[in-house]
Enzyme design. Structure first.
Site, PDB file in Angstrom:
ATOM      1  N   CYS A 131       0.794  -1.526  -0.024  1.00  0.00           N
ATOM      2  CA  CYS A 131       0.131  -0.235   0.091  1.00  0.00           C
ATOM      3  C   CYS A 131       0.914   1.330  -0.384  1.00  0.00           C
ATOM      4  CB  CYS A 131      -0.739   0.687   1.518  1.00  0.00           C
ATOM      5  SG  CYS A 131      -2.115   1.354   1.146  1.00  0.00           S
TER       6      CYS A 131
ATOM      7  N   CYS B  63      -6.195  -2.829   7.823  1.00  0.00           N
ATOM      8  CA  CYS B  63      -7.029  -2.052   7.933  1.00  0.00           C
ATOM      9  C   CYS B  63      -8.518  -2.735   6.646  1.00  0.00           C
ATOM     10  CB  CYS B  63      -7.137  -0.882   6.867  1.00  0.00           C
ATOM     11  SG  CYS B  63      -6.340  -0.799   5.326  1.00  0.00           S
TER      12      CYS B  63
END
Length: 362
Positions: free
Chosen positions: A106, A204
């Site tokens: 990410c 997440c």
């Protein structure tokens, strides 16, 4: 005209990025806040209340702070890019028998690219994040990441993939502070609720940290497609059955559903035969590792072997080793054996506090 120019700050709504944005604002930067929406729990089939950086509450907290200090705040929806790359990779890695490292991917391919693209549109020279790490420019012209002051919060491990081009425009305001100091700054700002915000150590996009349920939701009929497989020992002896190889990781001890009279660990995963190998602690140990997709940070290359401390997981203390670059592969010879080298995880190399580089374990 601002004292230091315009800077785009990634704001998650948490204490770290919030204090970072205020810190830069007070230093004289023209701050613009940006909150990235990367994921929502509904996409994973979860009915849990959203928490963390992607929740509506966090977005509202980031916006409220920006308004109170008089700087602009934007929301950037990157769920499509995030899902197409990070989520697909996460699933593919488990199906390949590896243990993925989504935060590294990410940072490397999604967040920095999204931030810099928006920074260009907003005429921002720099971007900033709330990572606990430091950055400096060497005489050679290369930018170097080094560990943050707070050893317990240092996040340099997940930053090894950020390119030199992107590091040149990056600032880490929190690198010379401890977490306790940042929380105190939030209190001094009059942000008591912010200072007390708890932290999430979960991925997440995985509700309740249950990656097995997440995989089942992402891959329709996963259990039927994979089926149960055999647990074997290193000599090939079948000792029981498991629920399917994607649901296990190298180094795992708990949740195996089998008792063999002594502690046993997952030592190898063989997706082609849906087989999981078990072994003792000694069988989990290794003195060498190979690392792919290497990104060098401090030096462009290291043609000769050098000593470095190598970390094979985020909370690993690190092990003294000799590393040498052989084409696209980094070969690591540990000075003493390490346990649980999990293919797919990051191996990150340090010279003192400086990040040499990193890559993914083979």
């Amino acid at each position: 005209m601002s004292k230091h120019g315009r800077i785009l700050v990634a704001m998650s709504g948490g204490v770290d990025s919030s204090v970072a944005s205020v810190m830069l604002h007070e230093q004289g930067y023209e701050v613009i806040g940006l909150t990235m929406k990367t994921w929502d729990y509904a996409s994973s089939g979860s009915t849990s209340k959203e928490t963390g950086c992607c929740s509506l509450d966090s977005i509202n907290d980031a916006r409220a702070l920006a308004v109170s200090y008089g700087f602009p705040h934007y929301i950037l929806d990157i769920r499509n890019e995030f899902g197409d790359f990070v989520i697909d990779n996460f699933v593919d890695e488990y199906l390949a028998g590896r243990t993925p490292n989504p935060c590294v991917l990410c940072n490397t391919y999604i967040k920095w690219e999204a931030l810099l693209k928006r920074a260009d549109k907003l005429d921002c020279e720099f971007i900033a994040t709330g990572h606990y790490a430091n950055i400096r420019k060497q005489d050679s012209g290369r930018f170097v990441i080094s560990k943050g002051k707070d050893e317990n919060k240092d996040q340099s491990y997940v930053l090894w993939g950020v390119s030199q081009e992107n590091l040149a425009r990056t600032k880490f305001p929190l690198g010379s502070f401890t977490k306790a100091e940042i929380r105190q700054m939030a209190l001094d700002m009059g942000q008591e609720e912010l200072a007390k915000k708890s932290e999430s150590y979960e991925i997440c996009f995985v509700p309740d940290n249950d990656y097995r349920s997440f995989l089942r939701h992402q891959v329709e009929g996963l259990d039927e497609k994979i089926g149960k497989g055999n647990y074997i020992l290193s000599d090939g002896t079948v000792v029981g059955q498991h629920q399917g190889y994607p649901f296990y990781t190298v180094g795992q001890r708990k949740g195996l559903g089998i008792a063999l009279g002594q502690p046993m660990f997952v030592t190898k995963i063989m997706p082609e035969s849906n087989t999981v190998m078990l072994g003792t602690q000694n069988e989990l140990n290794s003195s060498t590792a190979l690392v792919r997709n290497v990104n060098m940070v401090k030096y462009e290359t290291i043609p000769e072997p050098i000593e470095a401390v190598t970390k094979i997981r985020y909370k690993d203390a690190g092990t003294l080793s000799s590393i040498v670059q052989e084409g696209d592969i980094m070969k690591v010879n540990f000075h003493h054996e390490v346990a649980g080298i999990a293919p797919g995880q990051s191996a990150v190399f340090y010279e003192g506090n400086d990040l040499l580089g990193g890559g993914f374990l083979l």
